[in-house]
Motif scaffolding. Structure first.
Motif, PDB file in Angstrom:
ATOM      1  N   PRO A  13       0.827  -1.201   0.000  1.00 15.18           N
ATOM      2  CA  PRO A  13       0.000   0.000   0.000  1.00 15.18           C
ATOM      3  C   PRO A  13       0.866   1.259   0.000  1.00 15.18           C
ATOM      4  O   PRO A  13       1.936   1.294   0.603  1.00 15.18           O
ATOM      5  N   ALA A  14       0.390   2.283  -0.699  1.00 13.08           N
ATOM      6  CA  ALA A  14       1.121   3.550  -0.707  1.00 13.08           C
ATOM      7  C   ALA A  14       1.094   4.151   0.693  1.00 13.08           C
ATOM      8  O   ALA A  14       0.056   4.212   1.332  1.00 13.08           O
ATOM      9  N   VAL A  15       2.250   4.577   1.176  1.00 15.65           N
ATOM     10  CA  VAL A  15       2.354   5.132   2.517  1.00 15.65           C
ATOM     11  C   VAL A  15       2.837   6.569   2.417  1.00 15.65           C
ATOM     12  O   VAL A  15       3.901   6.823   1.859  1.00 15.65           O
ATOM     13  N   GLY A  16       2.048   7.515   2.932  1.00 19.80           N
ATOM     14  CA  GLY A  16       2.441   8.905   2.899  1.00 19.80           C
ATOM     15  C   GLY A  16       3.595   9.174   3.847  1.00 19.80           C
ATOM     16  O   GLY A  16       3.987   8.324   4.654  1.00 19.80           O
ATOM     17  N   GLU A  17       4.140  10.398   3.755  1.00 21.92           N
ATOM     18  CA  GLU A  17       5.332  10.736   4.534  1.00 21.92           C
ATOM     19  C   GLU A  17       5.098  10.601   6.033  1.00 21.92           C
ATOM     20  O   GLU A  17       5.911  10.005   6.745  1.00 21.92           O
ATOM     21  N   SER A  18       3.979  11.140   6.536  1.00 21.77           N
ATOM     22  CA  SER A  18       3.713  11.071   7.974  1.00 21.77           C
ATOM     23  C   SER A  18       3.477   9.635   8.428  1.00 21.77           C
ATOM     24  O   SER A  18       3.974   9.206   9.467  1.00 21.77           O
ATOM     25  N   ARG A  19       2.710   8.881   7.632  1.00 18.84           N
ATOM     26  CA  ARG A  19       2.445   7.494   7.999  1.00 18.84           C
ATOM     27  C   ARG A  19       3.724   6.657   7.927  1.00 18.84           C
ATOM     28  O   ARG A  19       3.949   5.763   8.740  1.00 18.84           O
ATOM     29  N   ALA A  20       4.579   6.964   6.940  1.00 12.61           N
ATOM     30  CA  ALA A  20       5.856   6.259   6.841  1.00 12.61           C
ATOM     31  C   ALA A  20       6.718   6.532   8.068  1.00 12.61           C
ATOM     32  O   ALA A  20       7.416   5.637   8.559  1.00 12.61           O
ATOM     33  N   HIS A  21       6.666   7.772   8.583  1.00 15.70           N
ATOM     34  CA  HIS A  21       7.426   8.111   9.789  1.00 15.70           C
ATOM     35  C   HIS A  21       6.914   7.302  10.979  1.00 15.70           C
ATOM     36  O   HIS A  21       7.696   6.755  11.771  1.00 15.70           O
ATOM     37  N   VAL A  22       5.585   7.211  11.100  1.00 13.24           N
ATOM     38  CA  VAL A  22       4.991   6.404  12.177  1.00 13.24           C
ATOM     39  C   VAL A  22       5.448   4.960  12.051  1.00 13.24           C
ATOM     40  O   VAL A  22       5.834   4.321  13.042  1.00 13.24           O
ATOM     41  N   LEU A  23       5.427   4.429  10.830  1.00 14.06           N
ATOM     42  CA  LEU A  23       5.842   3.039  10.618  1.00 14.06           C
ATOM     43  C   LEU A  23       7.316   2.848  10.947  1.00 14.06           C
ATOM     44  O   LEU A  23       7.704   1.830  11.550  1.00 14.06           O
ATOM     45  N   ASP A  24       8.159   3.821  10.592  1.00 13.47           N
ATOM     46  CA  ASP A  24       9.593   3.738  10.906  1.00 13.47           C
ATOM     47  C   ASP A  24       9.808   3.684  12.417  1.00 13.47           C
ATOM     48  O   ASP A  24      10.665   2.928  12.908  1.00 13.47           O
ATOM     49  N   VAL A  25       9.050   4.510  13.162  1.00 18.15           N
ATOM     50  CA  VAL A  25       9.180   4.510  14.625  1.00 18.15           C
ATOM     51  C   VAL A  25       8.749   3.159  15.191  1.00 18.15           C
ATOM     52  O   VAL A  25       9.406   2.602  16.076  1.00 18.15           O
ATOM     53  N   LEU A  26       7.657   2.612  14.674  1.00 18.98           N
ATOM     54  CA  LEU A  26       7.208   1.293  15.131  1.00 18.98           C
ATOM     55  C   LEU A  26       8.276   0.236  14.874  1.00 18.98           C
ATOM     56  O   LEU A  26       8.566  -0.606  15.736  1.00 18.98           O
ATOM     57  N   ARG A  27       8.871   0.253  13.691  1.00 21.76           N
ATOM     58  CA  ARG A  27       9.860  -0.757  13.332  1.00 21.76           C
ATOM     59  C   ARG A  27      11.134  -0.623  14.150  1.00 21.76           C
ATOM     60  O   ARG A  27      11.848  -1.608  14.370  1.00 21.76           O
ATOM     61  N   ALA A  28      11.425   0.607  14.612  1.00 21.69           N
ATOM     62  CA  ALA A  28      12.645   0.818  15.395  1.00 21.69           C
ATOM     63  C   ALA A  28      12.438   0.534  16.876  1.00 21.69           C
ATOM     64  O   ALA A  28      13.394   0.576  17.659  1.00 21.69           O
ATOM     65  N   THR A  29      11.196   0.261  17.279  1.00 22.21           N
ATOM     66  CA  THR A  29      10.889   0.027  18.696  1.00 22.21           C
ATOM     67  C   THR A  29      10.579  -1.450  18.913  1.00 22.21           C
ATOM     68  O   THR A  29       9.609  -1.968  18.357  1.00 22.21           O
ATOM     69  N   PRO A  30      11.389  -2.147  19.698  1.00 21.79           N
ATOM     70  CA  PRO A  30      11.187  -3.596  19.850  1.00 21.79           C
ATOM     71  C   PRO A  30       9.901  -3.968  20.571  1.00 21.79           C
ATOM     72  O   PRO A  30       9.288  -4.986  20.277  1.00 21.79           O
ATOM     73  N   GLU A  31       9.457  -3.130  21.536  1.00 27.86           N
ATOM     74  CA  GLU A  31       8.261  -3.457  22.287  1.00 27.86           C
ATOM     75  C   GLU A  31       7.065  -2.707  21.692  1.00 27.86           C
ATOM     76  O   GLU A  31       7.215  -1.737  20.961  1.00 27.86           O
ATOM     77  N   ALA A  32       5.876  -3.182  22.032  1.00 26.32           N
ATOM     78  CA  ALA A  32       4.663  -2.508  21.587  1.00 26.32           C
ATOM     79  C   ALA A  32       4.548  -1.149  22.289  1.00 26.32           C
ATOM     80  O   ALA A  32       4.907  -1.011  23.453  1.00 26.32           O
ATOM     81  N   VAL A  33       4.065  -0.148  21.577  1.00 26.88           N
ATOM     82  CA  VAL A  33       3.971   1.208  22.122  1.00 26.88           C
ATOM     83  C   VAL A  33       2.566   1.753  21.895  1.00 26.88           C
ATOM     84  O   VAL A  33       1.831   1.299  21.024  1.00 26.88           O
ATOM     85  N   GLY A  34       2.220   2.743  22.721  1.00 30.60           N
ATOM     86  CA  GLY A  34       0.908   3.359  22.643  1.00 30.60           C
ATOM     87  C   GLY A  34       0.904   4.603  21.779  1.00 30.60           C
ATOM     88  O   GLY A  34       1.931   5.049  21.264  1.00 30.60           O
ATOM     89  N   VAL A  35      -0.274   5.175  21.642  1.00 33.76           N
ATOM     90  CA  VAL A  35      -0.457   6.355  20.801  1.00 33.76           C
ATOM     91  C   VAL A  35       0.385   7.528  21.299  1.00 33.76           C
ATOM     92  O   VAL A  35       1.010   8.251  20.519  1.00 33.76           O
ATOM     93  N   ARG A  36       0.434   7.727  22.618  1.00 36.77           N
ATOM     94  CA  ARG A  36       1.163   8.884  23.164  1.00 36.77           C
ATOM     95  C   ARG A  36       2.645   8.812  22.824  1.00 36.77           C
ATOM     96  O   ARG A  36       3.266   9.829  22.490  1.00 36.77           O
ATOM     97  N   GLU A  37       3.221   7.612  22.918  1.00 36.51           N
ATOM     98  CA  GLU A  37       4.644   7.478  22.598  1.00 36.51           C
ATOM     99  C   GLU A  37       4.909   7.794  21.134  1.00 36.51           C
ATOM    100  O   GLU A  37       5.875   8.484  20.788  1.00 36.51           O
ATOM    101  N   ILE A  38       4.031   7.298  20.261  1.00 41.73           N
ATOM    102  CA  ILE A  38       4.193   7.566  18.831  1.00 41.73           C
ATOM    103  C   ILE A  38       4.026   9.060  18.550  1.00 41.73           C
ATOM    104  O   ILE A  38       4.799   9.655  17.785  1.00 41.73           O
TER     105      ILE A  38
END
Length: 234
Positions: A13-38
């Motif tokens: 799926p096409a991922v916009g710049e902001s969504r790609a940034h969110v995905l990059d942060v998720l991929r760089a974080t080993p544990e599950a994180v909440g909305v506030r951390e993101i």
């Protein structure tokens, strides 16, 4: 009707710049994180971060779970990136969007006004609401509006220095649909911007949205809130 109209482009799926940034942060974080951390790590408003996280889950790029079951306090939803995903079947969201906007145009007596109203509700939801005592000047209002527009994918440029500011929008995330159903889609975008400015109690409003002045450029014309006129997308 072309196959491109029936199906979204093949591949991930096409991922916009902001969504790609969110995905990059998720991929760089080993544990599950909440909305506030993101939100804290990306600089996005919590509602915008939640919107992107939930979209990533729907696209199969992330997964969500509920943390704290059986513990005191309200459980929170946490997210983690999906390490690998089985290739999914073809998506036809573009066709769905075409069908729904066509339905709105045919079924509602005032489809443009209905789109403005819906856009305002979403603009209020996505805006970063100031505290009751906080005063928002024009510069801060434009900054907050730009943050919302960036999060959605409009790629806004700096506001042009005019008596009534103009914000250039260099990318329409719904261009293919807007070209066919301009009244509905552009009115939705107009309402989105108006709602965001109303939510921050700005002294500015969006007077009109000038779509496709160039192939990839729309102009949002701002004016003092009490002066902006009827819902115009010209």
């Amino acid at each position: 009707m072309s196959e491109q109209t029936l199906h979204d482009p093949a591949g991930p799926p096409a991922v916009g710049e902001s969504r790609a940034h969110v995905l990059d942060v998720l991929r760089a974080t080993p544990e599950a994180v909440g909305v506030r951390e993101i939100a804290a790590q990306t600089g996005l408003h919590s509602n915008t971060a939640r919107f992107h996280l939930d979209t990533l889950v729907k696209e199969g790029l992330a997964e969500s779970s509920t943390e704290g079951l059986g513990r005191p306090g309200r459980p929170r939803t946490v997210y983690r990136a999906v390490a690998s995903r089985v290739p999914a079947g073809r998506r036809s969201y573009q066709l769905l969007a075409q069908m729904l906007t066509g339905l709105i145009t045919e079924a509602l007596p005032q489809p443009a006004q209905a789109a403005v109203n819906a856009g305002e509700a979403w603009g209020r939801y996505l805006a970063d609401t100031p505290s009751p005592t906080q005063r928002i000047d024009a510069e801060e209002a434009i900054r907050r509006l730009t943050q919302v527009l960036t999060g959605v994918g409009f790629a806004p440029g700096p506001a042009e220095n005019r008596p009534d500011p103009v914000i250039p929008l260099h990318h329409c995330p719904f261009r293919e649909i807007a070209e066919e159903h301009r009244d509905v889609v552009c009115s939705l975008h107009l309402g989105l911007m108006r709602g965001a400015l109303k939510e921050v109690r700005a002294s500015l409003g969006v007077d009109r949205l000038e779509p496709f002045v160039e192939h990839s450029l729309c102009l949002a014309h701002l004016a003092p809130a009490e002066q902006h006129g009827a819902d115009r997308t010209d």
